[in-house]
Design an enzyme around this catalytic site. Sequence first.
Site, PDB file in Angstrom:
ATOM      1  N   THR A   1       0.926  -1.021   0.007  1.00 55.86           N
ATOM      2  CA  THR A   1       0.028  -0.068   0.007  1.00 55.86           C
ATOM      3  C   THR A   1       0.951   1.360   0.070  1.00 55.86           C
ATOM      4  O   THR A   1       2.214   1.180  -0.085  1.00 55.86           O
ATOM      5  CB  THR A   1      -0.952   0.092   1.451  1.00 55.86           C
ATOM      6  OG1 THR A   1       0.081   0.436   2.380  1.00 55.86           O
ATOM      7  CG2 THR A   1      -1.596  -1.209   1.492  1.00 55.86           C
TER       8      THR A   1
ATOM      9  N   ASP B   1       8.647  12.921  -3.522  1.00 54.46           N
ATOM     10  CA  ASP B   1       8.854  11.403  -3.683  1.00 54.46           C
ATOM     11  C   ASP B   1      10.192  11.298  -4.098  1.00 54.46           C
ATOM     12  O   ASP B   1      11.137  10.330  -3.594  1.00 54.46           O
ATOM     13  CB  ASP B   1       8.223  10.621  -4.684  1.00 54.46           C
ATOM     14  CG  ASP B   1       8.014   9.365  -4.644  1.00 54.46           C
ATOM     15  OD1 ASP B   1       7.908   8.662  -3.489  1.00 54.46           O
ATOM     16  OD2 ASP B   1       8.282   8.575  -5.835  1.00 54.46           O
TER      17      ASP B   1
ATOM     18  N   LYS C   1      13.405   9.368  -1.771  1.00 55.63           N
ATOM     19  CA  LYS C   1      14.226   8.036  -2.184  1.00 55.63           C
ATOM     20  C   LYS C   1      15.727   8.353  -2.004  1.00 55.63           C
ATOM     21  O   LYS C   1      16.425   7.614  -1.669  1.00 55.63           O
ATOM     22  CB  LYS C   1      13.946   8.078  -3.664  1.00 55.63           C
ATOM     23  CG  LYS C   1      12.533   7.432  -4.031  1.00 55.63           C
ATOM     24  CD  LYS C   1      12.390   7.368  -5.458  1.00 55.63           C
ATOM     25  CE  LYS C   1      10.833   6.585  -5.806  1.00 55.63           C
ATOM     26  NZ  LYS C   1      10.595   6.761  -7.256  1.00 55.63           N
TER      27      LYS C   1
END
Length: 819
Positions: free
Chosen positions: A560, A683, A687
């Site tokens: 998820t 995002d 990372k």
Amino acid sequence: MIQVLKFGGTSVANAENINKVISIVNNKHLSANNGTTIVVVSALGGITDLLLTAAQLASAGDETYKEKLSLIEQRHMEAVKQLIPVVSQSSLLSLVKKACNEIEDICNGIFLLKEFTPRSRDRVASYGEWLSSKIIVAAFNKEQEKALWQDAKELLVTNSNFTQAQLDVAVTHKNISNFYKALPVHSLVVVPGFIAANAEGVTTTLGRGGSDYTAAVFAAALQADTLEIWTDVSGMMTADPRLATNARIIPRISYHEAMELSHFGAKVIYPPTIQPVMAKGIPVWIKNTFAPEDEGTLIEVHGAKTGDIVRGISSINNIALISLEGSGMVGIPGFSKRLFEALSNEQINVILITQSSSEHSISVAIDASMAYKAKQAVDAAFANEIALQKVEPLFVETELSIAALVGENMKSHPGISGRMFSALGKNGVNIRAIAQGSSEKNISTVIATKDVKKAINVLHEEFFGTSYKQVHLFIVGTGNVGAKLLGQLQQQAQYLKERMHVVVKVIGLANSRNMVFNENGIDLQNWQQELQNGEASDLQHFVYQVINRNLRNSIFVDVTANDKVAGIYDQLLHKTISVVACNKIAAASVYSNYKKLKQLSEEFHGQFLFETNVGAALPVIGTLNDLTRSGDAVHKMQAVLSGTLNFVFNNYDGSRPFADVVKQAQDEGYTEPDPRLDLSGTDVMRKIMILAREAGDQMEMEDITNNSFLPESCMQGSVDDFYKAMAAEEAHFNKLYQQAKAAGCILKFVASYENGKASVGLQHIKPEHDLYHLYGKDNIVLFYTDRYKEQPLVVKGAGAGAEVTASGVFADIIRATKA
Ligand code: ADP
Ligand code: ASP
Ligand code: MG
């Protein structure tokens, strides 16, 4: 030739089974060349328990003992009626009736007196074998007189230790050999097992399961050619088949190994059985009444020289661990003697002993039913030392079991116990005590009873090469990636089984609406249906299920992007349940949380794997870990880490609105559910932060510079508003593109890390740059390290998409399995 054949409770449970026994015996007796066949029988399956329960109820003043008695009568009457032709039934029926009346009389006495001594216990229990042997001999003789009946009580002489009587071997052997001498040639004799008598002729029994022993005593006394134990399994198995899914038959085993296995719980043979036949070198076969053609197990001097180092695994439940501790024990001889004396005075059997080398403590495993007695006895024996605080009062722990590895080959193979403890540790099985016999035929561990099934299976998978490792998955998320993962799991099932000896079962599956559990494994062809028929989703209940099912090799898989799901990893890691996540939220949360999860993983030996957090299935984190673990130091990383942004800038040339290209990326499944996480660079920040952390840096999101290209107006409101705002800002995006083009460059959203600093932002990339040739949704990471100084180590390839992400999750699952 003399053969002794013993048939257990299930083998003689009813008329149908007794007929099988008769046919086996007839065949064997026929081929015995005028020899003698002794058939030792148990009570009809379950009868001993019924007899003892009836008497127990009677002693407690509970009248329902009568119901048990009528059940006992009914079982025997039924057997007689089905086995014996009507014309010759009556004498046997009245024999049974008479015996049942006696049992009733005894139970009535017990009921009135409320007294149930070990002596009456044996008297009551003895009727089981007496009745079965009478019925079986009659069944042999229904057409012609073939078999004799011999009362075991006349031959087997024991002491008066009722319920567990010890044999007077010399007298018994003499009795049996005299009895044999008086037999006609080619006799077939039926003997009741389990029962004996003391020197005064009072009935005793040889302990539960003792019919095996009766047979062994006959075999030893007569120097029989063979002893065959006929039961309901096709031999002694590598583990209790009721516990271990992969248990298999052991074709040959040594006396010593069989003895150890049975002593540590392999119920298939009663432990004292081996000793008398071993002393005489008589081969013992374990055979299956219900599959007589199966080879069975041969127990003899040497076990087979198979590749297995461990011959079998067994377990005993209802164990208590009692520990005597105290500084006053150090160096003083006699403490252990007094401890064991106290136990032996109370007839408490010691199953396992460990003593710490500092001599601060001795721990002894005993039957849990004896724990209270042990505590009283030992505390009394050490009352003085306890008063002087030299010794602590006896410490008692219950709800424990013993799991033991047995094998004579273990002594020539170092590291077995290490493998044992590590396999158990990886599955969260806490070891309370360890004992290794000096002969090294056995390594035993005391563990919690709730962990026994898991432990036996884990050990079986570890030590038996042909055994399949069973992996239990609990998956949350059935969106793009989840659905693909389930498909891949189904598709690869065969391969994993055949090539890797791994059987993967999805035990739990949930999405935001429903959840479903199936311990046999959810049908992966039909998971949508199973999930739909499941219960309403409840994350805490899901966690409860994962933990409480306590299955070996459990892996929780988070596919998820949900923060609540990311919030449960710690509970799972605490219980040594591995976590595989493509969800980045945990690894990208505050550093303290990331660190905590890493530490839990280390401390409790569960895996925490999240390779797909960066570059989907690309081996980015794995490569980075390999570099650092092998002693390299990463100084600099340069990366394009957003499949979405790469797709968008590769496809945007001003001919079509920027917002349309973003929409296409979302429709094709490359973006986060909220594409602003990609477009804003957040995002990518997550990372590069995860990479920096994996490289050893303590980085937070605030430490990263983000040179965002997205106008402020795009960041407000809903996802719909975002698309509208982007459309309105088309000129801005077009300008970014045109500027790059004019400089002979393309646009790439680059993440950089150097000397502890990280930044992300849009950059002009020239054709000669490593980052230039990136197509579609490719990602790339350049690692500059001590070893890769001038030319970086490059990882490049598709960095987004449900199919590849699912395959990366799959690879992590396999990694967790192999760890
Ligand atoms: P019987 O009544 O024939 O004496 P038991 O019930 O005493 O039979 O013993 C046979 C049972 O022992 C099997 O049905 C099996 O469930 C159990 N068992 C436990 N451990 C083992 C093992 N290692 N190998 C075979 N059977 C085992
Ligand atoms: N009938 C006895 C018991 O159930 C002995 C045996 O079956 O071996 O323990
Ligand atoms: Mg038995």
